[in-house]
Design a protein around this motif. Structure first.
Motif: not given
Length: 281
Positions: A69-96
């Motif tokens: 994803l192109l961070l500088d072209q995303l709608e303003p005011g959102v947060r992005l989790i980028s990168g791979h290799g850490s965490g335990t929730d796979g494609m849903m890392q960051g959800i709670d």
């Protein structure tokens, strides 16, 4: 209201081949276009979520190395989790459990789906995957992670085959079709202007209907079964202590106290399967 968005790439507008959306190397000559289209579809989902009342949005880039994803072209005011290799929730890392609902944008049909554009399940080495005896792909895995936190998947964008899979898996989910597959690497496309409107409208409806759509909760203990294409892909995973049974040359399976643990084992098996392919050289 908090909305979580997990974004993959194969179900994104305008894409039909790995040469477009694999990763930034010489084999993916159209990768820049794929990144723009992925950002386009995610932005449409963001606009729809906000039109439905979302006040906070977290994105997870979930394709490949997860730096698409192109961070500088995303709608303003959102947060992005980028990168791979850490965490335990796979494609849903960051959800709670604090999120009210979630979207799966640009997801694709499971391995072996007729008419599924670039159909696969996590890696090209997987032939079939079952959770509790139900054959599923990445949508089923991701929906289960969200469900364990009590978060419903309310919108999915994909090709026609992927949207059909989502509708079977998630009762009442809103869907947005970006293209219709003619084969694995061919599709009848909609224009970005059209898909943008479809995704935005589906996202808005999904947020509005979030209390009507139940979270996907796999029963526990959870049983997984993974059938690989080649024996060497199963060889490495069979070494994991967390995988108690190898039923044949291609298949590994096990039962785990929680779905989260089962989900983590699936992703470990995928990583190990790639090592198995490398070991033959």
């Amino acid at each position: 209201m908090r909305v979580y968005i997990s974004a993959d790439i194969e179900g994104i507008t305008g894409l039909v081949s790995w040469s477009q959306c694999s990763r930034p190397d010489g084999k993916s000559f159209d990768y820049a276009f794929a990144r723009r289209m992925m950002t386009h579809d995610v932005n449409a989902a963001i606009r729809g979520a906000r039109a439905g009342g979302a006040t906070e949005i977290l994105l997870k880039d979930s394709h490949g190395n997860s730096k698409n994803l192109l961070l500088d072209q995303l709608e303003p005011g959102v947060r992005l989790i980028s990168g791979h290799g850490s965490g335990t929730d796979g494609m849903m890392q960051g959800i709670d459990e604090t999120f009210d609902c979630a979207f799966l944008v640009g997801y694709h049909a499971m391995a072996g789906t007729l008419g599924g554009v670039m159909e696969h399940t996590i890696t090209g080495g997987v032939h079939r995957l079952w959770v509790n005896g139900y054959e599923c792909g990445e949508m089923g895995l991701s929906a289960g992670v969200a469900g364990r936190y009590g978060v419903p998947i309310v919108m999915v964008s994909s090709d026609t085959a992927g949207c059909d899979e989502a509708s079977r898996l998630l009762l009442g989910v809103e869907t947005a079709v970006t293209k219709t597959g003619i084969g694995r690497y061919m599709a009848n496309m909609l224009s970005p202007d059209d898909t943008g409107m479809l995704i935005e409208a589906a996202a808005k409806r999904g947020v509005a209907r979030r209390k009507e759509i139940a979270p996907k909760i796999w029963s526990e203990p959870a049983h997984i079964r993974v059938e690989f294409n080649r024996a060497e892909e199963a060889d490495m995973g069979a070494k994991l202590l967390s995988v108690p049974t190898r039923t044949n040359g291609y298949t590994l399976e096990g039962t785990y106290p929680t779905y989260q643990e089962a989900h983590r084992v699936v992703w470990n098996l995928m990583a190990m399967s790639a090592e198995g392919i490398g070991s033959q050289y």
